[in-house]
Write a protein that holds these residues in place. Structure first.
Motif, mmCIF file in Angstrom:
data_model
loop_
_atom_site.group_PDB
_atom_site.id
_atom_site.type_symbol
_atom_site.label_atom_id
_atom_site.label_comp_id
_atom_site.label_asym_id
_atom_site.label_seq_id
_atom_site.Cartn_x
_atom_site.Cartn_y
_atom_site.Cartn_z
ATOM 1 N N MET A 89 0.809 -1.187 0.000
ATOM 2 C CA MET A 89 0.000 0.000 0.000
ATOM 3 C C MET A 89 0.854 1.254 0.000
ATOM 4 S SD MET A 89 -3.359 -0.857 2.366
ATOM 5 C CE MET A 89 -3.189 0.635 3.226
ATOM 6 N N SER A 90 2.020 1.194 0.632
ATOM 7 C CA SER A 90 2.854 2.391 0.677
ATOM 8 C C SER A 90 3.421 2.715 -0.700
ATOM 9 C CB SER A 90 3.967 2.221 1.706
ATOM 10 O OG SER A 90 4.780 1.125 1.372
ATOM 11 N N ILE A 91 3.736 1.704 -1.483
ATOM 12 C CA ILE A 91 4.212 1.949 -2.846
ATOM 13 C C ILE A 91 3.096 2.546 -3.685
ATOM 14 C CG2 ILE A 91 5.034 0.824 -4.953
ATOM 15 C CD1 ILE A 91 6.517 -1.136 -3.158
ATOM 16 N N LEU A 92 1.899 2.056 -3.501
ATOM 17 C CA LEU A 92 0.759 2.594 -4.236
ATOM 18 C C LEU A 92 0.457 4.031 -3.818
ATOM 19 C CD1 LEU A 92 -1.301 1.956 -6.356
ATOM 20 C CD2 LEU A 92 -2.768 1.069 -4.586
ATOM 21 N N LEU A 93 0.575 4.332 -2.535
ATOM 22 C CA LEU A 93 0.396 5.700 -2.070
ATOM 23 C C LEU A 93 1.462 6.608 -2.670
ATOM 24 C CD1 LEU A 93 -1.121 7.678 -0.223
ATOM 25 C CD2 LEU A 93 0.501 7.045 1.572
ATOM 26 N N ASN A 94 2.685 6.100 -2.760
ATOM 27 C CA ASN A 94 3.771 6.857 -3.385
ATOM 28 C C ASN A 94 3.445 7.160 -4.848
ATOM 29 O OD1 ASN A 94 6.190 8.025 -4.083
ATOM 30 N ND2 ASN A 94 7.440 6.274 -3.526
ATOM 31 N N LEU A 95 2.996 6.155 -5.595
ATOM 32 C CA LEU A 95 2.625 6.375 -6.996
ATOM 33 C C LEU A 95 1.469 7.358 -7.122
ATOM 34 C CD1 LEU A 95 2.793 2.774 -8.480
ATOM 35 C CD2 LEU A 95 4.267 4.691 -9.024
ATOM 36 N N LEU A 96 0.511 7.256 -6.229
ATOM 37 C CA LEU A 96 -0.654 8.134 -6.282
ATOM 38 C C LEU A 96 -0.256 9.595 -6.105
ATOM 39 C CD1 LEU A 96 -3.810 8.208 -6.372
ATOM 40 C CD2 LEU A 96 -3.712 8.182 -3.892
ATOM 41 N N VAL A 97 0.542 9.890 -5.095
ATOM 42 C CA VAL A 97 0.899 11.290 -4.873
ATOM 43 C C VAL A 97 1.898 11.791 -5.897
ATOM 44 C CG1 VAL A 97 0.319 11.261 -2.431
ATOM 45 C CG2 VAL A 97 2.640 10.757 -3.119
ATOM 46 N N LEU A 98 2.728 10.904 -6.453
ATOM 47 C CA LEU A 98 3.676 11.340 -7.489
ATOM 48 C C LEU A 98 2.970 11.636 -8.807
ATOM 49 C CD1 LEU A 98 6.720 8.936 -6.973
ATOM 50 C CD2 LEU A 98 6.609 11.360 -6.461
ATOM 51 N N ILE A 99 2.078 10.760 -9.227
ATOM 52 C CA ILE A 99 1.452 10.908 -10.538
ATOM 53 C C ILE A 99 0.262 11.856 -10.490
ATOM 54 C CG2 ILE A 99 0.199 9.674 -12.336
ATOM 55 C CD1 ILE A 99 2.010 7.271 -11.752
ATOM 56 N N VAL A 100 -0.656 11.636 -9.572
ATOM 57 C CA VAL A 100 -1.898 12.408 -9.563
ATOM 58 C C VAL A 100 -1.697 13.799 -8.978
ATOM 59 C CG1 VAL A 100 -4.253 12.472 -8.684
ATOM 60 C CG2 VAL A 100 -3.309 10.329 -9.516
ATOM 61 N N PHE A 101 -1.011 13.883 -7.848
ATOM 62 C CA PHE A 101 -0.874 15.166 -7.175
ATOM 63 C C PHE A 101 0.394 15.915 -7.545
ATOM 64 C CE2 PHE A 101 -3.527 12.615 -4.223
ATOM 65 C CZ PHE A 101 -4.697 13.328 -4.412
ATOM 66 N N GLY A 102 1.303 15.276 -8.274
ATOM 67 C CA GLY A 102 2.500 15.945 -8.762
ATOM 68 C C GLY A 102 3.561 16.225 -7.710
ATOM 69 N N TRP A 103 3.598 15.435 -6.648
ATOM 70 C CA TRP A 103 4.619 15.625 -5.632
ATOM 71 C C TRP A 103 5.967 15.176 -6.161
ATOM 72 C CZ3 TRP A 103 3.032 14.039 -0.031
ATOM 73 C CH2 TRP A 103 1.895 14.758 0.349
ATOM 74 N N LYS A 104 7.010 15.697 -5.587
ATOM 75 C CA LYS A 104 8.369 15.218 -5.854
ATOM 76 C C LYS A 104 8.694 14.151 -4.808
ATOM 77 C CE LYS A 104 9.860 18.636 -8.738
ATOM 78 N NZ LYS A 104 8.985 18.504 -9.854
ATOM 79 N N GLN A 105 9.699 13.355 -5.090
ATOM 80 C CA GLN A 105 10.067 12.274 -4.174
ATOM 81 C C GLN A 105 10.559 12.829 -2.841
ATOM 82 O OE1 GLN A 105 9.464 9.147 -5.259
ATOM 83 N NE2 GLN A 105 9.913 8.396 -3.228
ATOM 84 N N GLU A 106 11.224 13.971 -2.861
ATOM 85 C CA GLU A 106 11.725 14.574 -1.627
ATOM 86 C C GLU A 106 10.573 15.039 -0.733
ATOM 87 O OE1 GLU A 106 12.785 15.810 -4.721
ATOM 88 O OE2 GLU A 106 14.572 14.548 -4.763
ATOM 89 N N ILE A 107 9.527 15.597 -1.326
ATOM 90 C CA ILE A 107 8.363 16.040 -0.552
ATOM 91 C C ILE A 107 7.668 14.847 0.079
ATOM 92 C CG2 ILE A 107 6.108 17.154 -0.711
ATOM 93 C CD1 ILE A 107 7.250 18.850 -2.986
ATOM 94 N N PHE A 108 7.550 13.754 -0.682
ATOM 95 C CA PHE A 108 6.947 12.540 -0.136
ATOM 96 C C PHE A 108 7.763 12.023 1.041
ATOM 97 C CE2 PHE A 108 6.480 7.933 0.025
ATOM 98 C CZ PHE A 108 5.106 7.826 0.168
ATOM 99 N N ALA A 109 9.084 12.041 0.910
ATOM 100 C CA ALA A 109 9.946 11.549 1.989
ATOM 101 C C ALA A 109 9.800 12.404 3.249
ATOM 102 C CB ALA A 109 11.397 11.525 1.523
#
Length: 138
Positions: A1-21
């Protein structure tokens, strides 16, 4: 689920990986560690770990009470309420995970599909395909 949440915020919401971290990763680790420790400690406190085919699971160990009772089963070790609560929590977690994964994947798919439809207006190969003449080959 965490990988899917990562994909969701990266693709749909346009977050960067650093912001997610910075925003999500620590919270996810805290939730995972808390759930793991609590699901291991609660059966220890209520003595519900019992052998089940060579594996210690939080299940109830039944045995016959006495020969006078006509073979009725009594709880030898464990707690029926704790067993019910743990099974309910596991079942609810599985159902919630399935719902979250399904909704997230549909959301990502629809976002990418809308983006593809928007980008088709810039595809000049299909528009000019009728006007082009095939080169003569030797």
């Amino acid at each position: 689920m965490s990988i899917l949440l990562n994909l969701l915020v990266l693709i749909v919401f346009g977050w960067k990986q650093e912001i997610f971290a910075k925003k999500m990763e620590k919270l996810m680790h805290i939730i995972i560690i808390t759930c793991t420790i609590s699901s291991a400690v609660v059966p220890l406190v209520f003595q519900t770990y019992n052998p089940n085919c060579g594996v210690c699971n939080p299940t109830i160990l039944y045995d016959t009470c006495s020969t006078k009772d006509g073979g009725k089963l009594c709880v030898l070790r464990g707690n029926e309420i704790v067993d019910f609560v743990l099974n309910t929590i596991v079942g609810a977690a599985v159902i919630l995970a399935l719902i979250f994964c399904t909704v997230a994947m549909v959301w990502v798919y629809l976002h990418v599909r809308r983006q593809e439809i928007r980008m088709q207006q810039y595809n000049f190969r299909q528009r000019n395909a009728d006007n082009q003449i095939d080169p003569k080959r030797i």
